[in-house]
Design an enzyme around this catalytic site. Structure first.
Site, PDB file in Angstrom:
ATOM      1  N   GLY A 251       0.834  -1.192   0.000  1.00 33.94           N
ATOM      2  CA  GLY A 251       0.000   0.000   0.000  1.00 33.94           C
ATOM      3  C   GLY A 251       0.876   1.251   0.000  1.00 33.94           C
ATOM      4  CB  THR A 252       4.106   1.953   1.705  1.00 31.97           C
ATOM      5  OG1 THR A 252       3.599   1.687   3.015  1.00 31.97           O
ATOM      6  CG2 THR A 252       5.125   3.066   1.758  1.00 31.97           C
TER       7      THR A 252
ATOM      8  CD  GLN B  53      -6.427   0.281   8.178  1.00 27.80           C
ATOM      9  OE1 GLN B  53      -7.252  -0.576   8.498  1.00 27.80           O
ATOM     10  NE2 GLN B  53      -5.151   0.162   8.490  1.00 27.80           N
TER      11      GLN B  53
ATOM     12  CB  SER C 243      -2.359  -2.762   1.432  1.00 27.33           C
ATOM     13  OG  SER C 243      -1.387  -3.618   1.952  1.00 27.33           O
ATOM     14  CB  ALA C 244      -2.899  -8.227  -0.395  1.00 29.64           C
ATOM     15  CG  HIS C 245      -0.735  -6.361   5.017  1.00 28.51           C
ATOM     16  ND1 HIS C 245      -0.622  -6.052   6.345  1.00 28.51           N
ATOM     17  CD2 HIS C 245      -0.331  -5.270   4.337  1.00 28.51           C
ATOM     18  CE1 HIS C 245      -0.145  -4.808   6.460  1.00 28.51           C
ATOM     19  NE2 HIS C 245       0.030  -4.319   5.252  1.00 28.51           N
TER      20      HIS C 245
ATOM     21  CB  THR D 299       9.777 -10.579 -12.088  1.00 31.75           C
ATOM     22  OG1 THR D 299      10.759 -10.417 -13.115  1.00 31.75           O
ATOM     23  CG2 THR D 299       9.025 -11.884 -12.300  1.00 31.75           C
TER      24      THR D 299
ATOM     25  CB  CYS E  38       2.671   2.557  10.583  1.00 35.31           C
ATOM     26  SG  CYS E  38       1.424   1.598   9.747  1.00 35.31           S
TER      27      CYS E  38
END
Ligand code: PLP
Length: 391
Positions: free
Chosen positions: A72-73, A180, A200-202, A238, A328
């Protein structure tokens, strides 16, 4: 690994078993490079394309408008720096909010050092940005407005469609950090007039180190990473095929179960608030009571704000994982939260929040346990600090 009740889902979420299952083959036999022309590579390309279509579907975007990133960053950096560099720094004014994640605020600092002008939208005591304030900050050279969809510390939901419309009336692009919000709030990039959106996936039971940026067709971006020209030349490198397959499956799951899951998380959150009201009289909720992410509670403890870190450690010892402000800022533990300062909290109170964020794997039993140990943990911190009670 320690067995803990995990109530820190805004920091990261456990990988969903369905996501792990989808990723499995891509961590094993299916190892191709999506850029290779042979069959092994073509299968990997198909998997990446399928993930792109899944992410696009969640946002009502076109697959060609999704750029995969490593977090995400990175998506936030690509949006802000990528747009600023297409204009050149000399005549570029950017507006953001005072409560953004460091991925946006630090990027703004970087751009400022490169000659970009940055304006900051204030935020009310409720943790919400007022779109009426935006017009006053816009200048003829405002090219980009970036306001998050939902805040990571207090969980408040921002009026992004209204903000986007004010930005567009002025001819500026609108970016939202939806890290979020994705999977929790309904997002439709066309209906909400969003030009760029980070995710962001996590944060939605997907893998760590995988993100994406939605870039509306026609919006130009200078790449941050140069190389082999992957992602239509916007993000070389990649692709992380397993991670992207995981992201695709995670957004698909989040989209399918959203209504029911949100209702469940809201109900669990309400149970916590009711329990605290009965058992911890000095607890108070920070930020708007209703315009918040489901299951996202930011709590203060009147007169004990200086003890937030001790409270967190006491809970940790009792087997509960929560957070003080945002994960963070772990390296800044004990410092006032810039989000709470922006909301008007004084330096002591701004140090004292406990963030409880619920997720897919939390149950009623987790809340029972929290309500059993939290009053005890709060009690154990007495005598209270010498800071006068002011609210
Ligand atoms: N933006 C917001 C609002 C976040 O909460 C986070 C992570 O906590 C990020 C950006 C950064 O995302 P990532 O951890 O994928 O770099």
């Amino acid at each position: 690994m320690p067995e803990q009740i995990y109530l820190d889902n805004a920091a990261t979420t456990p990988l969903a078993p369905e996501v792990a299952e989808a990723m499995g083959p891509w961590l094993g036999d299916a190892f191709g490079n999506p850029s290779s022309m042979h069959a092994t590579g073509r299968v990997a390309r198909q998997a990446v394309d399928a993930a792109r279509a899944q992410v696009a579907a969640l946002l009502a975007a076109d697959p060609g408008e999704i750029v995969f990133t490593g977090s995400g960053t990175e998506a936030d950096n690509l949006a802000l720096v990528g747009v600023a560099e297409t204009f050149g720094p000399g005549d570029f004014h950017l507006v953001t909010s005072a409560i953004e994640h460091p991925a946006v605020l630090e990027t703004c600092d970087y751009l400022q050092r490169r000659g970009v002008d940055v304006g900051y939208l204030p935020v009310g005591e409720d943790g919400i940005v007022d779109p009426a304030e935006l017009s006053g900050l816009l200048r003829p050279n405002t090219r980009l407005v970036s306001v998050m969809a939902a805040n990571n510390v207090v969980g408040t939901i921002q009026p992004i469609a209204e903000l986007a419309s004010v930005a567009h009336e002025h001819g500026a692009l609108f970016h939202t950090d939806a890290v979020q919000a994705v999977g929790k709030l309904p997002l439709d990039v066309r209906a909400q007039s969003i030009d760029l959106l980070s995710l962001s996936a996590h944060k939605l039971n997907g893998p760590q180190g995988v993100g994406a940026l939605y870039v509306r067709g026609g919006v130009g971006l200078e790449p941050l990473l140069h190389g082999g020209g992957q992602e239509c030349g916007v993000r070389s490198g990649t692709e992380n095929v397993a991670g992207l397959v995981g992201l695709g499956r995670a957004v698909e799951l989040a989209g399918a179960g959203r209504g029911e899951e949100n209702a469940r998380l809201v109900a669990l959150g309400e149970r916590i608030l009711a329990g605290l009201e009965a058992r911890v009289p000095n607890a108070y909720l920070i930020g708007d009571r209703y315009r918040r992410l489901p299951g996202h509670l930011c709590l203060g403890f009147l007169g004990q704000e200086g003890e937030a870190i001790r409270l967190l450690l006491a809970l940790d010892e009792m087997g509960i994982a929560a957070s003080a402000g945002s994960a963070c800022s772990a390296s800044h533990a004990g410092e006032p939260s810039s989000v709470l300062v922006a909301m008007g909290f004084d330096a002591i109170r701004a140090r004292g929040s406990l963030r409880i964020t619920l997720g897919r794997f939390n149950t009623d039993a987790d809340i029972d346990r929290l309500l059993e140990v939290l009053p005890e943990a709060v009690e154990s911190l007495r005598p209270i600090t010498s800071h006068p009670i002011t609210a």
